[in-house]
Enzyme design. Structure first.
Site, mmCIF file in Angstrom:
data_model
loop_
_atom_site.group_PDB
_atom_site.id
_atom_site.type_symbol
_atom_site.label_atom_id
_atom_site.label_comp_id
_atom_site.label_asym_id
_atom_site.label_seq_id
_atom_site.Cartn_x
_atom_site.Cartn_y
_atom_site.Cartn_z
ATOM 1 N N HIS A 189 1.069 -0.778 0.241
ATOM 2 C CA HIS A 189 0.254 0.297 -0.370
ATOM 3 C C HIS A 189 0.698 1.321 -0.095
ATOM 4 C CE1 HIS A 189 -3.484 -2.777 0.920
ATOM 5 N NE2 HIS A 189 -2.706 -2.841 1.609
ATOM 6 N N SER A 319 19.563 17.756 -15.845
ATOM 7 C CA SER A 319 18.602 18.178 -16.802
ATOM 8 C C SER A 319 19.065 19.748 -17.381
ATOM 9 C CB SER A 319 18.281 19.642 -15.051
ATOM 10 O OG SER A 319 17.039 20.429 -15.205
ATOM 11 N N LYS A 325 21.596 17.247 -11.687
ATOM 12 C CA LYS A 325 21.237 16.003 -11.960
ATOM 13 C C LYS A 325 20.471 15.466 -12.663
ATOM 14 C CE LYS A 325 16.092 17.134 -10.957
ATOM 15 N NZ LYS A 325 15.279 15.738 -11.274
ATOM 16 N N GLU A 332 11.876 5.850 -17.699
ATOM 17 C CA GLU A 332 10.858 5.872 -17.896
ATOM 18 C C GLU A 332 10.486 6.046 -19.559
ATOM 19 O OE1 GLU A 332 12.184 10.349 -17.773
ATOM 20 O OE2 GLU A 332 12.549 10.373 -15.137
#
Length: 465
Positions: A189, A319, A325, A332
């Site tokens: 959960h 980034s 970053k 993805e």
């Protein structure tokens, strides 16, 4: 006609065709009729057409429907198509007649023109090789196109996707072994649960991929049944006796796959349940890869302010505004590829349901989506395995810290203290913002030595044995 064009004729009259292009009148007419979109068939489908025409020519020669020399020339020209030498001579998009007739004719015309050229004749002569009478002998688009669909899908499945998934499975199994002794907090959960090992998480991932491979292999036998020989409606009109058997023997030699004549060619032409079934298995693989990719990027989130249990290898990208970053880009990509496969499966399902009496009339869009799903799952699985999974590591310090603060580790104390006392330990730890170990000692239930003996994460990950 100009120096840049030539004239060919079909049943409707003369057609002007760009000089040097191997397609003929029917392809040129189709290009002017179906001005929709830019989506083209995958090259593997065009190459499968080359293989189909080789097998048909050889089967026709064995049946006596074509002279051996003529069949040999057709097979030679079709062989060049199968090797990708004529990909640029297939100009049509997938948006065409639902039987795929225009692309079948495109193949017939290219192969006939090339065969005649090999025999010393100029393009457009249709002699001694005619696109319909010879290259398409004993065939119809209605049985040839579904046959090519099966050849392309079965070949891509066995030679591209399954090998890619095996590599991914092995990479996940390798990480499972490497992390077998590394304890972590399980999550149910989205909330902290009992201890497990990181190896167990990766064992589950590997099992998902292994099961996906099995599902794909289970779909293969239906793909290996070919409609070739059914001709226009499934009856076999104008196909000589044994043509279907000889065809499957020849295509088997070309591909190394055990293709066989469909025992009910009416089904093989009017319904494409075998391809819908395959798409369903592809959809399950996509769902599995989404789960795996998302879990990995969540466990690698941070590195300072997220879960941060996994260390995702650097891909060298960053980034546009935040220097240094690092993002889980490959995970993805895998998730996005899976989204496309899920959408493709909806299209394939609708297309598969679009049979009208003796003919399915959504063949082009159906096979386009199946082949795209196979390709992007194959490519993303390889990238996932080689550029992300293989380089994964764990942050042991973060894992140990998380385990020390994991409230539900005290579940191991239930048999010793009882549910109510363990619940009080958990509540005290939350209220005082202290580790459960400290709470258990503060309540006087256990000393440090007893707690550490009873609450052993690795032992708990093995079920407490």
């Amino acid at each position: 006609m100009t120096a840049a064009t030539r004239i060919e004729h079909d049943a409707f009259g003369p057609v002007e065709i760009p000089a040097g292009r191997y397609w003929g009148a029917q392809t040129q007419r189709a290009a002017g009729v179906f001005e929709v979109g830019t989506e083209r068939f995958a090259a593997c489908l065009l190459h499968a057409f080359g293989l189909q025409k080789i097998a048909a020519a050889r089967a026709n020669a064995r049946c006596g429907a074509l002279e051996a020399a003529l069949a040999g020339t057709i097979a030679a020209a079709a062989g060049e198509v199968s090797r990708g030498l004529f990909d640029e001579h297939f100009p049509l998009t997938i948006w065409q007649t639902g039987s795929g007739t225009q692309t079948n004719m495109n193949a017939n015309e290219v192969i006939a023109n090339r065969a005649n050229e090999l025999l010393g004749q100029p393009l457009g002569t249709k002699s001694p090789v005619h696109p319909n009478d010879h290259v398409n002998a004993s065939q119809s688009s209605n049985d040839s196109f579904p046959t090519v669909m099966h050849i392309a899908a079965a070949t891509e499945l066995t030679k591209r996707l399954i090998p890619a998934l095996i590599i991914l499975k092995e990479a996940l199994e390798d990480r499972a072994r490497a992390f077998a002794g590394v304890a972590k907090v399980a999550r149910t959960h989205l909330m902290d649960a009992v201890p497990m090992t990181m190896g167990q998480a990766f064992e589950a991932f590997a099992w998902q991929v292994s099961s996906g491979i099995s599902r794909l292999q289970d779909a293969l036998p239906r793909l290996l049944l070919l409609a070739q020989g059914g001709t226009a409606a499934g009856t076999g009109l104008n196909a000589p006796e044994n043509f279907d058997t000889f065809f499957c023997e020849e295509i088997g030699r070309l591909t190394g796959l055990p293709f066989a004549p469909h025992p009910c060619k009416f089904e093989g032409m009017s319904g494409h349940d075998a391809l819908v079934e395959l798409s369903g298995a592809l959809n399950v693989v996509a769902a599995s890869l989404t789960k795996i990719a998302n879990d990995i990027r969540w466990m690698g989130s941070g590195p300072r302010c997220g879960i941060g249990e996994l260390v995702i290898p650097d891909d060298g990208l960053t980034s546009s505004i935040m220097p240094g970053k690092r993002n889980p880009t490959i995970a993805e990509v895998v998730a996005q590829a899976a989204m496309q496969v899920a959408g493709n499966h909806v299209t394939v399902t609708m297309a598969g349901a679009s049979g009208s009496f003796e003919l399915n009339v959504a063949k082009p869009v159906l096979i386009h989506n199946v082949l795209q799903s196979i390709r992007i799952l194959s490519d993303s699985s390889l990238v996932f395995a080689n550029k992300l999974v293989a380089g994964l590591d764990v942050d042991r310090e973060r894992l140990e810290s998380n385990l020390g603060n994991a409230l539900l580790s005290v579940t191991a104390l239930n048999p010793v203290l009882g549910y109510d006392k363990v619940a009080r330990i958990t509540r005290t730890a939350v209220e005082r913002r202290i580790p459960p170990r400290e709470a258990a000692m503060a309540l006087g239930y256990l000393d440090a030595e007893a707690y550490d003996r009873l609450v052993d994460p690795i032992r708990m990950a093995k079920g407490g044995s």
